[in-house]
Scaffold this motif. Structure first.
Motif, PDB file in Angstrom:
ATOM      1  N   ARG A 471       4.945 -57.850  11.781  1.00 39.04           N
ATOM      2  CA  ARG A 471       4.172 -56.755  12.369  1.00 39.04           C
ATOM      3  C   ARG A 471       3.481 -57.269  13.628  1.00 39.04           C
ATOM      4  O   ARG A 471       2.626 -58.147  13.563  1.00 39.04           O
ATOM      5  N   TYR A 472       3.838 -56.708  14.751  1.00 40.46           N
ATOM      6  CA  TYR A 472       3.258 -57.092  16.024  1.00 40.46           C
ATOM      7  C   TYR A 472       2.874 -55.838  16.795  1.00 40.46           C
ATOM      8  O   TYR A 472       3.487 -54.771  16.641  1.00 40.46           O
ATOM      9  N   LEU A 473       1.873 -55.979  17.645  1.00 43.40           N
ATOM     10  CA  LEU A 473       1.414 -54.892  18.512  1.00 43.40           C
ATOM     11  C   LEU A 473       1.237 -55.454  19.913  1.00 43.40           C
ATOM     12  O   LEU A 473       0.478 -56.404  20.124  1.00 43.40           O
ATOM     13  N   VAL A 491      -0.678 -59.857  22.593  1.00 48.33           N
ATOM     14  CA  VAL A 491       0.143 -59.576  21.405  1.00 48.33           C
ATOM     15  C   VAL A 491      -0.730 -59.808  20.177  1.00 48.33           C
ATOM     16  O   VAL A 491      -1.348 -60.868  20.037  1.00 48.33           O
ATOM     17  N   LEU A 492      -0.793 -58.805  19.331  1.00 51.18           N
ATOM     18  CA  LEU A 492      -1.576 -58.883  18.103  1.00 51.18           C
ATOM     19  C   LEU A 492      -0.623 -59.002  16.916  1.00 51.18           C
ATOM     20  O   LEU A 492       0.246 -58.150  16.716  1.00 51.18           O
ATOM     21  N   ALA A 493      -0.787 -60.071  16.150  1.00 50.14           N
ATOM     22  CA  ALA A 493      -0.011 -60.266  14.920  1.00 50.14           C
ATOM     23  C   ALA A 493      -0.869 -59.850  13.730  1.00 50.14           C
ATOM     24  O   ALA A 493      -2.024 -60.265  13.607  1.00 50.14           O
ATOM     25  N   GLN A 505      -4.405 -62.059  14.297  1.00 51.90           N
ATOM     26  CA  GLN A 505      -4.423 -63.176  15.241  1.00 51.90           C
ATOM     27  C   GLN A 505      -3.890 -62.662  16.571  1.00 51.90           C
ATOM     28  O   GLN A 505      -2.818 -62.055  16.622  1.00 51.90           O
ATOM     29  N   ASN A 506      -4.622 -62.888  17.653  1.00 53.65           N
ATOM     30  CA  ASN A 506      -4.324 -62.290  18.946  1.00 53.65           C
ATOM     31  C   ASN A 506      -3.880 -63.370  19.936  1.00 53.65           C
ATOM     32  O   ASN A 506      -4.433 -64.463  19.992  1.00 53.65           O
ATOM     33  N   TYR A 507      -2.827 -63.048  20.707  1.00 45.90           N
ATOM     34  CA  TYR A 507      -2.316 -63.939  21.761  1.00 45.90           C
ATOM     35  C   TYR A 507      -2.641 -63.333  23.112  1.00 45.90           C
ATOM     36  O   TYR A 507      -2.395 -62.137  23.343  1.00 45.90           O
ATOM     37  N   CYS A 508      -3.163 -64.130  24.025  1.00 46.97           N
ATOM     38  CA  CYS A 508      -3.543 -63.672  25.362  1.00 46.97           C
ATOM     39  C   CYS A 508      -2.685 -64.409  26.377  1.00 46.97           C
ATOM     40  O   CYS A 508      -2.598 -65.647  26.371  1.00 46.97           O
ATOM     41  N   SER A 509      -2.021 -63.653  27.283  1.00 50.58           N
ATOM     42  CA  SER A 509      -1.166 -64.286  28.291  1.00 50.58           C
ATOM     43  C   SER A 509      -1.969 -65.040  29.335  1.00 50.58           C
ATOM     44  O   SER A 509      -1.447 -65.958  29.966  1.00 50.58           O
ATOM     45  N   GLU A 510      -3.232 -64.659  29.560  1.00 50.21           N
ATOM     46  CA  GLU A 510      -4.052 -65.367  30.539  1.00 50.21           C
ATOM     47  C   GLU A 510      -4.369 -66.782  30.058  1.00 50.21           C
ATOM     48  O   GLU A 510      -4.388 -67.726  30.856  1.00 50.21           O
TER      49      GLU A 510
END
Length: 673
Positions: A471-473, A491-493, A505-510
């Motif tokens: 599940r990703y957003l 991207v939010l997992a 858990q959130n991923y930030c491209s910056e």
């Protein structure tokens, strides 16, 4: 002598008189601040601080006034004149003498005449400038304050009862029915030390985390603080008090008029049946004069021209058949001489042109004399099974060229995912999409990739460090970046364990890394869980906060296992920038089983055209009606209670899908029930 009636001679004067006229609903009371014949430095500072606290609804005079003596007969004439001139209903008068040092008179007026007075002495005064604190905690202008009156003397002493009423009128501002607690940032604390002495201080509210949805509040003294000693007070006369307490009668309910929190005031107009069949029509109708003139003008124009008898003239000559479609072969010769951008634009003209581009993608790419890029990415398609979730994708029949380098060459090599017999294999499995970006994965061990097929942007991201989920957003809720770059994303997992706990858990491209994993509201929040992972309710991003349909522990009478949480009765709103979550109760009519919401899609979250959080509830399949609810908990004029679903949500309208299809002229399509 009878006073002359003031008649306005201009629109500006009329508006000014209307401001001073009596109103059914009073606005905020204005305060008039005056200096006496002699004032001390302490009293000047007290009047300045009072004006600073009420500078949005206050008028301050700095000159000395010799003829003002509020408690003496005839000494209040000038005070009433200034009240009428400035349209102020509250009076603060300061004076200093040997008999009454640091004397402060607080009074109220009715119809610009003295209503009541309270005289106090100021002792142990500390100004606002003497307090040192973080200026970010300073109360904002126009905010509503809290009041705390502590001590039994406020109930037993007549002097303190009177002082309490005057202080409330002086500092509370405009009276409102609904209040947003997030905007309350100050409090006045009044402590009754003796039957005639009150210690008053002004504090700011600091909100701190408490581990629950209700924050912990701390008081920070920001000044001023002082002791108020009651010296004299004068209560209003009973006849004057009775007249001042009169209220307007409630407005009569108008027939066929209703109020809606979204559209405002609505009304119904009933028209009688128009019996058109009984009307007598004559040849002399004004509506036909224009048609006669145009027909006569066209007839004269045709006579002046030489008309070919084989072609004809008039309306018959203008009715020509529509031009036929160009064949795919003709369109292909045109596409071979276009650049990639023009080719993509041609595919958006019509279905016939789009089919010609897609079916001849390989020919366009391999043609030796074509102007298009040989490595043009054509043929990557997807369709949405649910909002924000892709369910199907495929690539075209061609492969990227080995000659030269192109951005598509750095994408992961297509790998076949094992599939059941009789089904087609997939190269890339899409996970989410947002703002033109696609989140893809390949292989049994997910390798995540974010790309934009139109602009050529692509990047690879690592797998989540603490969660193993599908599940990703893909979203753009930038909580820490003030000016994100054009291709920045997040991207939010999300993962749901067997106990129904939601892990994020959130991923930030910056930053180029995954953030820490957290579980919001582990004491109350429960997400539906089952062995076949049937929970498919898609999240919705609204005002930078991500919302899910969920349930609460209080919905179950006894403790249950995680896979038994089947009810949908709440909406959880998670703010990724602060890792804070709050629960919003759904209306009783919208609570349902998880299978109805996830599989049958009878309950969904969405956003309306006006930018509001909406709730779509489907009725029985045979009726094919959809009820639309709007969230008004964070808007003025409705709701505000997160624990009361009937106040936080308002029913907007019901839409009949069958009727919409018939009105659109699509009745030839069969609607499955």
């Amino acid at each position: 002598m009878v006073a002359a009636i003031r008649v306005p001679r201009s629109q500006r004067a009329k508006r000014e008189l209307l401001k001073h006229a009596p109103k059914l609903v009073e606005t905020g009371k204005k305060a008039l601040i005056l200096h006496g014949t002699k004032t001390s430095a302490v009293l000047n500072s007290v009047l300045s601080d009072i004006y600073h606290l009420k500078r949005d609804n206050a008028v301050k005079y700095t000159k000395k006034n010799d003829n003002i003596r509020p408690f003496e007969s005839g000494g209040e004439t000038s005070l009433e004149f200034f009240s009428l001139k400035t349209d102020c209903s509250l009076v603060v008068y300061g004076s200093h003498s040997k008999k009454r040092p640091n004397n402060l008179v607080l009074g109220r007026t009715y119809d610009h005449h003295i209503y009541d007075l309270v005289e106090v002495g100021v002792e142990n005064y500390k100004s606002m400038e003497s307090f040192v604190y973080d200026k970010k905690l300073a109360p904002k202008l126009g905010s509503k304050p809290f009041f705390a009156f502590m001590g039994e003397h406020f109930e037993s002493s007549e002097e303190l009862k009177h002082l309490k009423e005057v202080l409330l009128d002086l500092f509370r501002g405009e009276v409102v029915e609904n209040l947003n607690l997030a905007g309350v940032d100050r409090i006045y604390v009044c402590t009754a030390i003796s039957p005639t002495t009150v210690y008053m201080m002004h504090c700011a509210l600091r909100l701190k985390r408490s581990g629950t949805s209700i924050p912990r509040m701390e008081l920070v003294e920001v000044g001023p603080s002082m002791d108020l000693v009651v010296r004299r007070h004068r209560l209003p006369v009973e006849d004057l008090k009775k007249e001042a307490m009169k209220t307007a009668e409630p407005a009569k309910k108008m027939k066929n008029v209703m109020k809606d929190p979204v559209h405002g005031r609505l009304g119904k107009v009933y028209m009688p049946d128009q019996e058109v069949g009984k009307l007598t029509l004559t040849n002399d109708i004004k509506g036909l004069k224009r048609e006669r003139r145009e027909a006569k003008k066209n007839k004269e124009h045709v006579k002046k021209q030489k008309v070919n008898p084989q072609v004809g003239h008039g309306a018959a000559a203008r009715r020509r058949p529509p031009p036929p479609h160009l064949t795919s072969d003709c369109l292909l010769h045109v596409f071979l001489h276009l650049d990639p951008v023009s080719t993509v634009r041609c595919a958006a003209v019509s279905r016939h042109w789009r089919r010609a581009v897609v079916e001849n993608a390989a020919a366009i790419r391999r043609h030796p004399h074509c102007q298009a890029d040989r490595r043009l990415l054509l043929g990557l398609f997807y369709r949405e099974m649910y909002p924000g979730e892709l369910g199907f994708s495929r690539r075209s029949s061609w492969s990227p060229s080995a000659a030269g380098w192109h951005w598509s060459d750095s994408l992961p090599v297509p790998s076949l995912v094992p599939a059941a017999e009789g089904t087609k294999t997939k190269f890339y499995a899409p996970l989410a999409c947002s703002d033109g970006l696609l989140l893809l994965c390949r292989g049994l061990v997910p390798e995540l990739c974010v790309c934009n097929p139109l602009t050529g942007f692509h990047t690879s991201i690592p797998r989540p460090t603490h969660l193993a989920t599908t599940r990703y957003l893909l979203h753009s809720c930038h909580g820490v970046e003030t000016s994100p770059r054009p291709n920045s994303f997040q991207v939010l997992a999300a993962d749901i364990n067997r106990d129904g706990l939601l892990g994020l858990q959130n991923y930030c491209s910056e930053r180029g890394a995954w953030g820490p994993m957290f579980r919001p509201n582990i004491d109350t929040l429960r997400m539906p869980y089952s062995y076949d992972r049937e929970y498919r309710a898609a999240p919705v991003v609204y005002r930078g906060v991500i919302h899910w349909l969920c349930s609460d522990v209080s919905d179950y009478s006894s403790p249950v296992m995680g896979f038994c949480f089947k009810k949908i009765s709440r909406v959880v709103a998670v703010d990724l920038s602060t890792s804070h979550a709050r629960m919003i109760r759904l209306p009783m009519r919208c609570s349902m089983h998880n299978q109805d919401a996830s599989t049958k899609k009878m309950l969904m979250l969405a956003t309306s055209e006006g930018g509001r959080l909406s709730l779509l509830q489907a009725g029985e399949p045979r009726n094919m009606e959809v009820s639309i609810w709007l969230y008004v908990g964070d808007h003025d004029g409705g709701g505000g209670d997160e624990y009361d679903g009937e106040k936080s949500w308002v029913f907007w309208q019901s839409v009949n899908i069958r009727k919409l299809v018939e009105d659109a002229g699509l009745a030839r399509y069969r609607l499955e029930e």
